[in-house]
Design an enzyme around this catalytic site. Sequence first.
Site, PDB file in Angstrom:
ATOM      1  CD  GLU A 146      73.992 -57.217  16.571  1.00 16.80           C
ATOM      2  OE1 GLU A 146      73.292 -57.911  15.692  1.00 16.80           O
ATOM      3  OE2 GLU A 146      73.787 -55.957  16.614  1.00 16.80           O
ATOM      4  CG  HIS A 151      65.062 -49.947  19.394  1.00 19.84           C
ATOM      5  ND1 HIS A 151      64.014 -50.398  18.678  1.00 19.84           N
ATOM      6  CD2 HIS A 151      66.390 -49.947  18.652  1.00 19.84           C
ATOM      7  CE1 HIS A 151      64.478 -50.823  17.521  1.00 19.84           C
ATOM      8  NE2 HIS A 151      65.854 -50.624  17.465  1.00 19.84           N
TER       9      HIS A 151
END
Lengths: 328, 422
Positions: A57, A126
């Site tokens: 990322e 998450h």
Amino acid sequence: MTVREALNSALDEEMSADPSVFLMGEEVGEYQGAYKITKGLLDKYGPDRVLDTPITEAGFTGIGVGAAYQGLRPVVEFMTFNFSMQAIDHIINSAAKSNYMSAGQISVPIVFRGPNGAAAGVGAQHSQCYAAWYAHVPGLKVLTPYSAEDARGLLKAAIRDPDPVVFLENELLYGESFPIKAEVLDSSFSVPIGKAKIEREGKDVTITAFSKMVGYALQAAEILSKEGISAEVINLRSIRPLDRAAINASVRKTNRLVTVEEGFPQHGVGAEICMSVVEDSFEYLDAPVERIAGADVPMPYAANLERLAVPQVEDIVRAAKRACYRSS
Amino acid sequence: SPPSAPVPRHRIPQIPLNPARASRASPAMAAAILRRLSPAAAQRAPPRLLPPTLARGVSDSTEPLTVETSVPFTSHIVDPPSRDVSTTPRELAAAFRDMALMRRAEIAADSLYKAKLIRGFCHLYDGQEAVAVGMEAAITRRDAIITAYRDHCLYLARGGDLVAAFAELMGRVDGCSRGKGGSMHFYKKDANFYGGHGIVGAQVPLGCGLAFAQRYRKEGTVTFDLYGDGAANQGQLFEALNMAALWKLPVILVCENNHYGMGTAEWKASKSPAYYKRGDYVPGLKVDGMDFLAVKQACKFAKEHVLENGPIILEMDTYRYHGHSMSDPGSTYRTRDEIAGIRQERDPIERVRKLLLTHDLATAQELKDMEKEIRKEVDTAIAKAKESPMPDTSELFKNVYVNDCGLESFGVDRKVVRTVLP
């Protein structure tokens, strides 16, 4: 139209209209998208415009921002916004602040999109909502679509916008279908950034919400109406800029406010909304502002605990009644 | 400690001495002398007189001249370029002038900082000038450059204005970022200079993104992506390099290895300080970064390489005389002997001075005069920059967004300062 179809068609049309728009992210190409949002786009536009990235990322977000410095219009997907924390330096320091630090020389027409907030049973790492984090930063725009119309209109507006936009979707909304007007299907359709939508008009209490919580607020409003409380539900659509005018106008009408969000409560979106109303419409308040937010704990896995950690419809109903000085 | 360089060995050029220089004659007389010395030379146009800022008499010739670099290139999984570098007297004179200007500007910035006219961070480049000037000599303004916070001289090398540079350092409205960026945030988009970044290592993926756009648009241009030995261990560098290699991006990663990441010596920070090899599957070249011609040769080679093959790493062996920033004396982790030794043996400006003198392209006095004029030029620029006012209060709210019409913003006390963005 489902939210998924809305997002997919918006990406397709914007890529077709502007050759400088390209997509980047994990599994966006050959896999057709982790949540199938980018389905079919690799076949249509080719690997030069739909880029499958490695799981890096910080690297690919930086590359996207650098491409935007050069005037391309990247749409960078985070598989969930939890992973955006690995790239947050580029979102904030490389993207949000550049136009200001360069006094207008370096603009960054980039969109960061992906699912935000809790899904179902995915656990603490998450499930976080990043609306408050990104909305904190001047130089970013932060959008939170709810319906298919929101998804299509806001994503198109975001891609066309010359500033960096954080586009917070919700995984559980992807499959939900919404009725849409014909104009929504037009390729030039867009929804203005910074304007909230009154989803349901009312006169007794204002309920603000964004993303998935809009649906819950509408359900709460339905329950409240059966008990004689007319709730006005505002779909914020845009967290930064926040439509303070619409929120205050509504509170001046109803005199009571409940803010609803899924994320952690401390320093959240509701705190900002409450302060805005206290600053601009204090005399109009007939009751303290009520706040419904996620529980102040990391998201647990067990289904019963998870249910306690995320707002439910009955929580919104209870808070609205409190604001109306009614016992539950 | 960095090795001292051997004395450069040069080939004597097989060209007549610049007659205008030899006789200090007018162009007409120069032409007459040319015809006498070499009939073939008479066919060429007489040398152009230099602009006033250059001392008259310094060679302006574009006759090719070949110089051997003082040390050979060391390479990793690629054949290195030749040590023989083609240059011209004009190019050497220009390099001397540009590097001397940068040196003078950075020293002047040091004084301004101590006088508290520059605040916050100020990272000076003196000692490293050959990297900026050598790179510029090899590329065009359509190629892109990005660096971190030691950016003043890169900005100047890209054609940045001296007054705008000093004004920015002093936070004045005529600064290149209108006083809103400061020392670490110089940009010049029209010259493809993309700054100017404060977060160590962040510029590396950004530079790969610049190269991505160049390839996307099939521009045939390249990006030079500068970072230091301190940034060389950043994870995001390897993430970006992996993608650059996968997608064959035309990016050159340039490690300006001045051997100290702030106060930490390279061997204490890096298990492997052979930064040109750290790309593993990406080729690399180690370059004497204090040698203008070596830098030029390496950058020219790198540009051709990446357009065909994808990324390459250039490690520039260089040195900064100042500490990391103006807050760092630079002497707690290095010896004064080391600093003085580099200045004595490897200074980039002195090397070009020696070349100009050895090849009889200028006299010592002419070069001294040039430096005097440069000093005046810098002093004048600073004086002009000091006249620039601080930005108007309305600038506080400008450029937050490109498309910000109608958006609200707030000052510290929003009951007092609340505005609609312009």
